[in-house]
Design a protein around this motif. Structure first.
Motif, PDB file in Angstrom:
ATOM      1  N   HIS A   1     126.741 -32.990  21.516  1.00 28.72           N
ATOM      2  CA  HIS A   1     125.358 -33.323  21.844  1.00 28.72           C
ATOM      3  C   HIS A   1     124.392 -32.238  21.410  1.00 28.72           C
ATOM      4  CE1 HIS A   1     126.971 -30.840  24.960  1.00 28.72           C
ATOM      5  NE2 HIS A   1     125.836 -30.756  25.615  1.00 28.72           N
ATOM      6  N   ARG A   2     124.901 -31.254  20.688  1.00 34.84           N
ATOM      7  CA  ARG A   2     124.019 -30.197  20.236  1.00 34.84           C
ATOM      8  C   ARG A   2     124.123 -30.056  18.720  1.00 34.84           C
ATOM      9  NH1 ARG A   2     121.819 -28.369  24.498  1.00 34.84           N
ATOM     10  NH2 ARG A   2     122.970 -28.122  26.442  1.00 34.84           N
TER      11      ARG A   2
ATOM     12  N   GLU B   1     124.469 -21.128  21.424  1.00 33.22           N
ATOM     13  CA  GLU B   1     124.687 -21.446  22.836  1.00 33.22           C
ATOM     14  C   GLU B   1     125.234 -20.235  23.609  1.00 33.22           C
ATOM     15  OE1 GLU B   1     123.772 -24.189  24.272  1.00 33.22           O
ATOM     16  OE2 GLU B   1     124.709 -24.028  26.233  1.00 33.22           O
ATOM     17  N   GLY B   2     126.317 -19.658  23.098  1.00 33.58           N
ATOM     18  CA  GLY B   2     126.922 -18.502  23.778  1.00 33.58           C
ATOM     19  C   GLY B   2     125.985 -17.301  23.798  1.00 33.58           C
TER      20      GLY B   2
ATOM     21  N   VAL C   1     124.719 -17.025  27.529  1.00 39.06           N
ATOM     22  CA  VAL C   1     125.646 -16.155  28.251  1.00 39.06           C
ATOM     23  C   VAL C   1     125.339 -14.678  27.999  1.00 39.06           C
ATOM     24  CG1 VAL C   1     128.055 -15.591  28.646  1.00 39.06           C
ATOM     25  CG2 VAL C   1     127.401 -17.943  28.075  1.00 39.06           C
TER      26      VAL C   1
ATOM     27  N   ARG D   1     138.632 -12.956  28.387  1.00 41.52           N
ATOM     28  CA  ARG D   1     137.905 -13.910  27.555  1.00 41.52           C
ATOM     29  C   ARG D   1     136.752 -13.252  26.799  1.00 41.52           C
ATOM     30  NH1 ARG D   1     134.199 -17.540  30.050  1.00 41.52           N
ATOM     31  NH2 ARG D   1     133.520 -15.698  31.184  1.00 41.52           N
ATOM     32  N   ASP D   2     136.078 -12.304  27.455  1.00 42.89           N
ATOM     33  CA  ASP D   2     134.886 -11.722  26.858  1.00 42.89           C
ATOM     34  C   ASP D   2     135.179 -10.820  25.665  1.00 42.89           C
ATOM     35  OD1 ASP D   2     133.372 -13.087  28.648  1.00 42.89           O
ATOM     36  OD2 ASP D   2     133.082 -11.406  30.021  1.00 42.89           O
TER      37      ASP D   2
ATOM     38  N   PHE E   1     130.228 -28.796  20.379  1.00 44.19           N
ATOM     39  CA  PHE E   1     129.529 -29.586  21.392  1.00 44.19           C
ATOM     40  C   PHE E   1     128.809 -30.740  20.687  1.00 44.19           C
ATOM     41  CE2 PHE E   1     129.236 -25.087  23.111  1.00 44.19           C
ATOM     42  CZ  PHE E   1     130.414 -25.205  23.820  1.00 44.19           C
TER      43      PHE E   1
ATOM     44  N   VAL F   1     133.041 -19.643  24.780  1.00 43.47           N
ATOM     45  CA  VAL F   1     131.761 -19.002  24.466  1.00 43.47           C
ATOM     46  C   VAL F   1     131.214 -18.228  25.660  1.00 43.47           C
ATOM     47  CG1 VAL F   1     131.164 -20.693  22.694  1.00 43.47           C
ATOM     48  CG2 VAL F   1     130.250 -20.954  24.989  1.00 43.47           C
ATOM     49  N   GLY F   2     131.968 -18.177  26.744  1.00 41.95           N
ATOM     50  CA  GLY F   2     131.613 -17.271  27.839  1.00 41.95           C
ATOM     51  C   GLY F   2     131.007 -17.923  29.061  1.00 41.95           C
ATOM     52  N   MET F   3     131.014 -19.249  29.111  1.00 41.87           N
ATOM     53  CA  MET F   3     130.324 -19.908  30.225  1.00 41.87           C
ATOM     54  C   MET F   3     131.162 -19.928  31.501  1.00 41.87           C
ATOM     55  SD  MET F   3     128.470 -23.158  28.589  1.00 41.87           S
ATOM     56  CE  MET F   3     127.425 -23.020  27.166  1.00 41.87           C
TER      57      MET F   3
ATOM     58  N   ARG G   1     127.996 -23.475  34.680  1.00 45.77           N
ATOM     59  CA  ARG G   1     127.177 -23.603  33.480  1.00 45.77           C
ATOM     60  C   ARG G   1     127.808 -24.597  32.500  1.00 45.77           C
ATOM     61  NH1 ARG G   1     123.263 -19.932  31.416  1.00 45.77           N
ATOM     62  NH2 ARG G   1     123.928 -18.341  32.866  1.00 45.77           N
TER      63      ARG G   1
ATOM     64  N   LEU H   1     129.419 -14.753  18.669  1.00 41.79           N
ATOM     65  CA  LEU H   1     129.650 -14.069  19.942  1.00 41.79           C
ATOM     66  C   LEU H   1     129.915 -12.581  19.720  1.00 41.79           C
ATOM     67  CD1 LEU H   1     131.994 -16.764  21.503  1.00 41.79           C
ATOM     68  CD2 LEU H   1     129.665 -16.267  22.228  1.00 41.79           C
TER      69      LEU H   1
ATOM     70  N   ALA I   1     133.588 -24.325  26.042  1.00 40.02           N
ATOM     71  CA  ALA I   1     132.548 -23.717  26.877  1.00 40.02           C
ATOM     72  C   ALA I   1     133.065 -22.408  27.488  1.00 40.02           C
ATOM     73  CB  ALA I   1     132.127 -24.675  27.982  1.00 40.02           C
ATOM     74  N   TRP I   2     134.318 -22.431  27.932  1.00 35.97           N
ATOM     75  CA  TRP I   2     134.939 -21.209  28.467  1.00 35.97           C
ATOM     76  C   TRP I   2     134.935 -20.128  27.397  1.00 35.97           C
ATOM     77  CZ3 TRP I   2     136.733 -18.347  32.317  1.00 35.97           C
ATOM     78  CH2 TRP I   2     137.700 -17.394  32.042  1.00 35.97           C
TER      79      TRP I   2
ATOM     80  N   ARG J   1     125.604 -27.677  31.207  1.00 38.19           N
ATOM     81  CA  ARG J   1     125.096 -27.704  29.833  1.00 38.19           C
ATOM     82  C   ARG J   1     125.981 -28.472  28.869  1.00 38.19           C
ATOM     83  NH1 ARG J   1     120.828 -24.782  28.492  1.00 38.19           N
ATOM     84  NH2 ARG J   1     121.430 -24.845  26.312  1.00 38.19           N
ATOM     85  N   ILE J   2     127.265 -28.525  29.157  1.00 40.21           N
ATOM     86  CA  ILE J   2     128.184 -29.128  28.179  1.00 40.21           C
ATOM     87  C   ILE J   2     128.771 -30.448  28.690  1.00 40.21           C
ATOM     88  CG2 ILE J   2     130.271 -28.757  26.799  1.00 40.21           C
ATOM     89  CD1 ILE J   2     127.882 -26.884  26.151  1.00 40.21           C
TER      90      ILE J   2
END
Lengths: 219, 317
Positions: free
Chosen positions: B164-165, B173-174, B178, B149-150, B162, A124-126, A130, B226, A121-122, A134-135
Motif C-alpha cells: 500500500h506504499r 518508512e524505517g 523509526v 534487530r537494530d 509494503f 525495518v525497526g517497527m 506501529r 536503514l 515491519a519488524w 502503519r502496515i
C-alpha cells in the motif's frame, strides 16, 4: 393510495431519517469499530485470559437479540442506578452490538495480511503497535470494506428498533404519522422506501471506497 | 579476555552453539558463525538444513533456544541462560555439549554501552523466583530481540514490500518512522540509493507495478536505507524468474565490493563462489563444513558436502 399524504409525510420522514436514523447509525458505527478493533486484538492476543474475554464478548453479543440488549440498557439499567436518556442508551447498545459483529470481521482481515508483512515491519525497526497501525491495518482495511459495509447497512435498518426506547428516528416518526392518519400501509411502505434509498446510496459509497483502496493491488 | 581464541577479534558478529527446535523438530543443533567486518558469508545447503533459521535468528525473527549471539558493540545475548530464566528449559534438558559450552560462560568483555546483556543478566533473572523472575526475563527477551534487530536489515525471498506504499515510501518508512531521520534527508538518501540500483524513475510506483527483479532491488534499497551494519539475504533470488536473477545478483555483488558485511542464504552457488569470502555448508542443523569458496567448491573435505554439490551442480547425472 393517498398521494397527498405521501407527499406531506415525505419531508417529516426524511427529516427523521437525516436527524435520527443516520446520526444514530454513524455514531454507533464509529464507536463500534473502535470497540471491534479492541475486541479483535483481544481475541488475537497470545494471552489466554485476554483472548477468552474477547471470545466471551463476541459470544454474548451475537448470542442475544439486539432488542433485548436495547431494553437491558434503557429499561434495565435504571434499577441499578444507571439512568440514561433514549439517545445515549441507543448509541451504547448499537455500539456494543457493532463491536461484537465487526470484531470477527476485523480479526479475519488482520489474519489475512501475510506474515511476511509483520516480518518486514519488524525488520525495518517497527514495534508491534506501529506495525499494526502503519502496515497491517491499512491492508486489512481493504479486505474488510465489503463485510463492514454489510454490518453498517444492517445497522442503518436496525436503528428502527430504537423507536421502542423512545428515540425519535425515522420509524418512530412513521408510527406517529400512521397513527394520526390511520394510513398504515401507505406510511410504512413510504418509510421502507426511504430506508431502501439510504442503503442504496451507502452501497454506492462502498463501491467507491473499494475502488479507492484497490489502487495498490495487482489485478 | 579469556575467550579471544573462541571469539576472534575483528568479528562484527559471533554466534556460538545456536540451537532451535520447532516442537519436536530440532532444526539447529549448535551452529557457530563468525562474520568479520566487510566480508560476505554464504550459507548453503538443502531445504530444511536450517540455513534460513540461522539467518532469521540473527535479527530476532526467530529466538534460539540456546546459544550466544554477540555483535561487536552490542548486544550480546545468551539464549541458553534466558531459556532457563523463562522456565522453558531446566539445566539437564538438552544440556549443552562442548559446542555450546562457550555460550554458558559469562561474557566478561562485553562493551560498556551494551544495552541488553549487562542490564539484567539472564542468570540473575533466573535466580529470581517465580513469575516475577520470568516476567523480568520476558521483558529482557523483548529488549534483546529488538537490540539484535537494530544491527541488521533483511532482504526476503518474497520481497515483502509494503503493497500500500509507493517505492519511495517503502524505502523511507524505517528511516522516518523509526530512526527519526528528517523526511528530506531520508528522501534524498532514498533517491540516491534507488538511482544506484537503476530504479530512480520508479520512485512513485506501487510494488505491484514492478517486475520481480525490480521489487527485489527495492527490497535491497529498503534494507540499505536503514544503514545497518549487517545485511541479511534470505534466498533473495529463489522466487524470481531465471532471467531476472542476474540483475539482483549484480546489485548484491556491487554491495559486496563496496564493503558491506553480508550473510547470504542462497542456492546460487556461482554467486557464492565468486562473491563470498566464507562458505558454510549446513545439513541437518549443523555446519558440516566451512571455508573459503575455492576449498568448499573444488575440494570439499566432507562426503556430505561433495554429495550436495554434485546434486546441485550436476542434477541430471
Amino acid at each position: 393510495m393517498d398521494w397527498q399524504l405521501v407527499a406531506d409525510s415525505f419531508w417529516p420522514l426524511l427529516q427523521g431519517g437525516l436527524t435520527g436514523t443516520i446520526p444514530l447509525a454513524l455514531a454507533s458505527f464509529a464507536i463500534g469499530l473502535v470497540l471491534a478493533l479492541l475486541v479483535a486484538l483481544l481475541r488475537l492476543s497470545p494471552n489466554p485470559v485476554l483472548s477468552w474475554i474477547g471470545r466471551a464478548y463476541v459470544s454474548v453479543i451475537r448470542g442475544t437479540p439486539l432488542l433485548v440488549q436495547l431494553f437491558v440498557i434503557f429499561y434495565g439499567m435504571p434499577e441499578i442506578g444507571i439512568r440514561l436518556d433514549p439517545w445515549p442508551s441507543a448509541i451504547i447498545a448499537f455500539s456494543l452490538n457493532v463491536g461484537g459483529y465487526a470484531a470477527e470481521v476485523v480479526r479475519a482481515a488482520i489474519l489475512s495480511v501475510p506474515k511476511g508483512q509483520w516480518e518486514a515491519a519488524w525488520t525495518v525497526g517497527m514495534s508491534p503497535v506501529r506495525s499494526l497501525g502503519r502496515i497491517i491495518l491499512p491492508q486489512a482495511a481493504r479486505v474488510s470494506v465489503p463485510p463492514l459495509s454489510n454490518t453498517f447497512i444492517s445497522l442503518v435498518k436496525d436503528t428502527s428498533l430504537a423507536s421502542l426506547i423512545l428515540v425519535t428516528e425515522m420509524f418512530r416518526k412513521a408510527q406517529e404519522i400512521a397513527a394520526f392518519s390511520s394510513e398504515f400501509l401507505t406510511i410504512y411502505i413510504e418509510a421502507a422506501f426511504i430506508y431502501w434509498l439510504f442503503c442504496t446510496v451507502l452501497s454506492t459509497g462502498q463501491n467507491a471506497l473499494e475502488k479507492r483502496l484497490d489502487r495498490y493491488v495487482a489485478h | 579476555m579469556s575467550h579471544t581464541e573462541d571469539r576472534p577479534t575483528g568479528n562484527l558478529l559471533t554466534a556460538r552453539g545456536i540451537e532451535k527446535s520447532f516442537g519436536t523438530n530440532h532444526v539447529l543443533r549448535g551452529v557457530d558463525l563468525d562474520v568479520r567486518r566487510g566480508e560476505v558469508v554464504a550459507l548453503i545447503g538443502a531445504s530444511g538444513s536450517g540455513k534460513t533459521t540461522v539467518l532469521r535468528s540473527l535479527n530476532g525473527l526467530e529466538t534460539p533456544d540456546a546459544g550466544l549471539l554477540e555483535f561487536d558493540g552490542g548486544p550480546a545475548v545468551d539464549f541458553g541462560a534466558r531459556s532457563v530464566a523463562l522456565g522453558r528449559r531446566t539445566g539437564a534438558d538438552g544440556a549443552p555439549d562442548e559446542e555450546t559450552a562457550a555460550a554458558d560462560a559469562p561474557i566478561d568483555d562485553a562493551p560498556a554501552d551494551d544495552v541488553s546483556a549487562d542490564d539484567v543478566p539472564a542468570e540473575e533473572a533466573a535466580a529470581r523466583s517465580g513469575w516475577l523472575g520470568r516476567r523480568a526475563a520476558r521483558r529482557q527477551a523483548k529488549t534483546d530481540r529488538a537490540a539484535l534487530r537494530d544491527r541488521s536489515a533483511m532482504v526476503f525471498q518474497h520481497h515483502n514490500l509494503f503493497p500500500h506504499r509507493t517505492v519511495l515510501e517503502n524505502v523511507i518508512e524505517g528511516p522516518t518512522q523509526v530512526q527519526r531521520v528528517p523526511r528530506e534527508t531520508a528522501v534524498a538518501r532514498a533517491e540516491e540509493l534507488l538511482a544506484r540500483v537503476g530504479l530512480a524513475e520508479k520512485r512513485d510506483a506501487y510494488p505491484h507495478e514492478l517486475s520481480g527483479g525490480q521489487q527485489q532491488r527495492v527490497g535491497i534499497v529498503r534494507a540499505l536505507a536503514l544503514q545497518p551494519d549487517l545485511l541479511l539475504f534470505d534466498e533473495p533470488t529463489s522466487a524470481l524468474d531465471p532471467e531476472l536473477v542476474g540483475e539482483v545478483l549484480t546489485v548484491m555483488k556491487e554491495l559486496a565490493e563496496e564493503g558491506w558485511t553480508m550473510v547470504v542464504v542462497t542456492h546460487e552457488l556461482q554467486f557464492a563462489r565468486q562473491v563470498a569470502s566464507q562458505v558454510l555448508f549446513l545439513d541437518g542443523g549443523v555446519v558440516v563444513e566451512r571455508g573459503a569458496p575455492a576449498q568448499i567448491f573444488t575440494n570439499p573435505a566432507e562426503e556430505r558436502t561433495r554429495q550436495f554439490l554434485n546434486r546441485v551442480l550436476h542434477p541430471l547425472d
